[in-house]
Design a protein around this motif. Structure first.
Motif, PDB file in Angstrom:
ATOM      1  N   ALA A 125       0.892  -1.146   0.107  1.00 14.76           N
ATOM      2  CA  ALA A 125       0.082   0.023   0.139  1.00 14.76           C
ATOM      3  C   ALA A 125       1.065   1.293  -0.117  1.00 14.76           C
ATOM      4  N   GLU A 126       1.975   1.020   0.532  1.00 11.20           N
ATOM      5  CA  GLU A 126       2.803   2.286   0.632  1.00 11.20           C
ATOM      6  C   GLU A 126       3.548   2.759  -0.817  1.00 11.20           C
ATOM      7  N   ALA A 127       3.715   1.596  -1.413  1.00 17.52           N
ATOM      8  CA  ALA A 127       4.436   1.757  -2.851  1.00 17.52           C
ATOM      9  C   ALA A 127       3.323   2.037  -3.862  1.00 17.52           C
ATOM     10  N   ALA A 128       2.114   1.638  -3.625  1.00 19.85           N
ATOM     11  CA  ALA A 128       0.800   2.103  -4.697  1.00 19.85           C
ATOM     12  C   ALA A 128       1.110   3.357  -5.083  1.00 19.85           C
ATOM     13  N   ILE A 129       0.456   3.597  -6.276  1.00 20.22           N
ATOM     14  CA  ILE A 129       0.388   4.962  -7.237  1.00 20.22           C
ATOM     15  C   ILE A 129      -1.139   5.223  -7.605  1.00 20.22           C
ATOM     16  N   PRO A 130      -1.221   6.560  -7.272  1.00 21.43           N
ATOM     17  CA  PRO A 130      -2.621   6.881  -8.070  1.00 21.43           C
ATOM     18  C   PRO A 130      -2.451   7.102  -9.534  1.00 21.43           C
ATOM     19  N   ARG A 131      -3.586   7.002 -10.120  1.00 19.58           N
ATOM     20  CA  ARG A 131      -3.332   7.163 -11.753  1.00 19.58           C
ATOM     21  C   ARG A 131      -3.092   8.656 -12.198  1.00 19.58           C
TER      22      ARG A 131
ATOM     23  N   LEU B  38       3.377   0.695 -22.412  1.00 21.77           N
ATOM     24  CA  LEU B  38       2.415   0.006 -21.169  1.00 21.77           C
ATOM     25  C   LEU B  38       3.299  -0.423 -20.230  1.00 21.77           C
ATOM     26  N   VAL B  39       2.773  -0.086 -18.934  1.00 18.23           N
ATOM     27  CA  VAL B  39       3.595  -0.212 -17.937  1.00 18.23           C
ATOM     28  C   VAL B  39       2.639  -0.991 -16.852  1.00 18.23           C
ATOM     29  N   GLY B  40       3.094  -1.780 -16.080  1.00 20.06           N
ATOM     30  CA  GLY B  40       2.437  -2.155 -14.907  1.00 20.06           C
ATOM     31  C   GLY B  40       2.691  -1.657 -13.720  1.00 20.06           C
ATOM     32  N   PHE B  41       1.592  -1.412 -12.631  1.00 21.49           N
ATOM     33  CA  PHE B  41       1.931  -0.854 -11.378  1.00 21.49           C
ATOM     34  C   PHE B  41       0.548  -1.409 -10.438  1.00 21.49           C
ATOM     35  N   ILE B  42       1.088  -1.171  -9.120  1.00 17.82           N
ATOM     36  CA  ILE B  42      -0.063  -1.323  -8.217  1.00 17.82           C
ATOM     37  C   ILE B  42      -0.942   0.091  -7.969  1.00 17.82           C
ATOM     38  N   GLU B  43      -2.167   0.187  -8.512  1.00 18.18           N
ATOM     39  CA  GLU B  43      -2.690   1.368  -8.378  1.00 18.18           C
ATOM     40  C   GLU B  43      -3.545   1.723  -7.043  1.00 18.18           C
ATOM     41  N   ASP B  44      -3.355   2.983  -6.414  1.00 14.24           N
ATOM     42  CA  ASP B  44      -4.132   3.274  -5.200  1.00 14.24           C
ATOM     43  C   ASP B  44      -5.366   4.062  -5.669  1.00 14.24           C
ATOM     44  N   ASP B  45      -6.343   3.615  -5.680  1.00 14.79           N
ATOM     45  CA  ASP B  45      -7.424   4.456  -5.833  1.00 14.79           C
ATOM     46  C   ASP B  45      -8.742   4.120  -4.765  1.00 14.79           C
ATOM     47  N   ASP B  46      -8.424   4.507  -3.490  1.00 16.15           N
ATOM     48  CA  ASP B  46      -9.158   3.950  -2.356  1.00 16.15           C
ATOM     49  C   ASP B  46      -8.853   2.558  -2.057  1.00 16.15           C
ATOM     50  N   GLU B  47      -9.211   1.589  -3.096  1.00 16.95           N
ATOM     51  CA  GLU B  47      -8.836   0.367  -3.019  1.00 16.95           C
ATOM     52  C   GLU B  47      -7.597   0.219  -3.809  1.00 16.95           C
ATOM     53  N   LEU B  48      -6.801  -1.184  -3.626  1.00 14.72           N
ATOM     54  CA  LEU B  48      -5.796  -1.209  -4.431  1.00 14.72           C
ATOM     55  C   LEU B  48      -6.059  -2.271  -5.675  1.00 14.72           C
ATOM     56  N   TYR B  49      -5.486  -2.060  -6.693  1.00 19.58           N
ATOM     57  CA  TYR B  49      -5.662  -3.072  -7.904  1.00 19.58           C
ATOM     58  C   TYR B  49      -4.263  -3.103  -8.621  1.00 19.58           C
ATOM     59  N   ASN B  50      -4.237  -4.206  -9.190  1.00 19.95           N
ATOM     60  CA  ASN B  50      -2.895  -4.688 -10.164  1.00 19.95           C
ATOM     61  C   ASN B  50      -3.390  -4.056 -11.376  1.00 19.95           C
TER      62      ASN B  50
ATOM     63  N   GLY C  26      -0.153  11.849 -24.492  1.00 18.84           N
ATOM     64  CA  GLY C  26      -0.350  12.046 -23.190  1.00 18.84           C
ATOM     65  C   GLY C  26      -1.710  11.666 -22.696  1.00 18.84           C
ATOM     66  N   THR C  27      -2.423  11.042 -23.619  1.00 25.73           N
ATOM     67  CA  THR C  27      -3.659  10.352 -22.665  1.00 25.73           C
ATOM     68  C   THR C  27      -3.267   8.773 -22.254  1.00 25.73           C
ATOM     69  N   VAL C  28      -4.009   8.584 -21.362  1.00 29.24           N
ATOM     70  CA  VAL C  28      -3.802   7.261 -20.559  1.00 29.24           C
ATOM     71  C   VAL C  28      -5.140   6.506 -20.370  1.00 29.24           C
ATOM     72  N   ASP C  29      -5.001   5.350 -20.603  1.00 30.36           N
ATOM     73  CA  ASP C  29      -6.105   4.429 -20.197  1.00 30.36           C
ATOM     74  C   ASP C  29      -5.501   3.468 -19.313  1.00 30.36           C
ATOM     75  N   ILE C  30      -6.369   2.845 -18.187  1.00 33.74           N
ATOM     76  CA  ILE C  30      -5.962   1.989 -17.434  1.00 33.74           C
ATOM     77  C   ILE C  30      -6.589   0.494 -17.380  1.00 33.74           C
ATOM     78  N   TYR C  31      -5.774  -0.461 -17.236  1.00 34.37           N
ATOM     79  CA  TYR C  31      -6.475  -1.808 -17.170  1.00 34.37           C
ATOM     80  C   TYR C  31      -6.131  -2.422 -15.616  1.00 34.37           C
TER      81      TYR C  31
ATOM     82  N   LEU D 173      -5.024  -8.611  -0.867  1.00 32.29           N
ATOM     83  CA  LEU D 173      -4.769  -7.422  -0.552  1.00 32.29           C
ATOM     84  C   LEU D 173      -5.063  -6.378  -1.642  1.00 32.29           C
ATOM     85  N   LEU D 174      -5.848  -6.927  -2.896  1.00 34.48           N
ATOM     86  CA  LEU D 174      -6.181  -6.150  -3.989  1.00 34.48           C
ATOM     87  C   LEU D 174      -7.583  -6.443  -4.237  1.00 34.48           C
ATOM     88  N   GLU D 175      -8.005  -5.787  -5.128  1.00 37.46           N
ATOM     89  CA  GLU D 175      -9.505  -5.917  -5.727  1.00 37.46           C
ATOM     90  C   GLU D 175      -9.337  -6.123  -7.112  1.00 37.46           C
TER      91      GLU D 175
END
Length: 254
Positions: free
Chosen positions: A55-61, A81-93, A102-107, A119-121
């Protein structure tokens, strides 16, 4: 000219976002001008440990780190295309598709593996994009095992499938088989980018990763692949391969 993709196979420093981001930025800057899309592994920015430290390493979009990826994409005139743990209230892979404009889409990974589930949703939507490869889908690692995902994407007649992975070395053959199968059952290109190296973090299980990034033709044959080295697999995708294979294998009509 046919589109060119780079599978940027890398080791990851678990929980060290700055070190990983600097690695991604340097690798993108070193790519040739011909590369249209550069793909990095699952959790490339953050790594993963199955405890509260993630959770401490997670990154908001909307973070500084994603903004830096935008800058790298713009400077290289190349989508990422780059993977990360996303912080958006809950955590996501998650995996961020960052365009050169500059536009971004998240899977968000829909099928969580082992310690992730505590740990993740899970994500709740498939992602398809228009990219330099044509109509493109994104999957993450364990998603490959679920044939219904591929069947749904097949209905969309994708030209390419981008897969980010962090597959354990003990199951290397399964990774290669599943990327090939997902190319063949949808008659599309598939690009699998794997994490290599080792997770060796205090109080977490040591894991060796397979690497074995590969580009697979629409007939399921391997166009090019890596072993375990930290390297960029740069491949031009021949324009004629996809329509030729679809003429031969008429699954969309049959």
């Amino acid at each position: 000219m046919s589109p060119t993709v780079a599978a940027c196979q890398m080791a990851v420093d678990d929980l060290d976002v700055e070190a990983n981001l600097e690695t991604v930025e340097a690798r993108v800057a070193d790519l040739s001008d011909e590369v249209d899309i550069a793909c990095f592994p699952e959790q490339a920015l953050t790594g993963f440990v199955p405890d509260e430290r993630i959770a401490e390493a997670a990154i908001p979009r909307d973070s500084v780190e994603i903004d830096r990826l935008r800058g790298s994409a713009a400077d290289a005139d190349c989508d990422l295309l780059v993977g990360f743990i996303e912080d958006d209230d809950e955590l996501y892979n998650a995996a961020a598709y960052v365009r050169a404009d500059g536009t971004v889409d998240i899977y968000r990974k829909r099928h969580l593996w082992a310690g992730e589930a505590a740990l993740l949703e899970p994500g709740n939507a498939l992602l398809t994009l228009e990219t330099p490869l044509g109509k493109t889908g994104v999957l993450t690692c364990y998603d490959l095992n679920f044939v219904e995902e591929s069947a749904t994407l097949t209905e969309k007649r994708l030209d390419a499938l981008l897969v980010v992975g962090a597959w354990p070395a003990t199951h290397s053959d399964n990774w290669r088989l599943l990327v090939r199968a997902r190319a063949l059952d949808g008659v599309r290109w598939a690009v699998g980018t794997g994490r290599t190296g080792r997770r060796d973090v205090e109080d977490a299980r040591v894991v060796d990763y397979t690497g074995r990034s590969l580009v697979v033709r629409p007939d399921g044959g391997i166009r090019a692949e890596l072993n375990t080295a930290e390297r960029d697999l740069v491949v031009e995708l021949a324009d004629e391969a996809l329509p030729r294979q679809r003429e031969l294998v008429g699954i969309f009509e049959d």
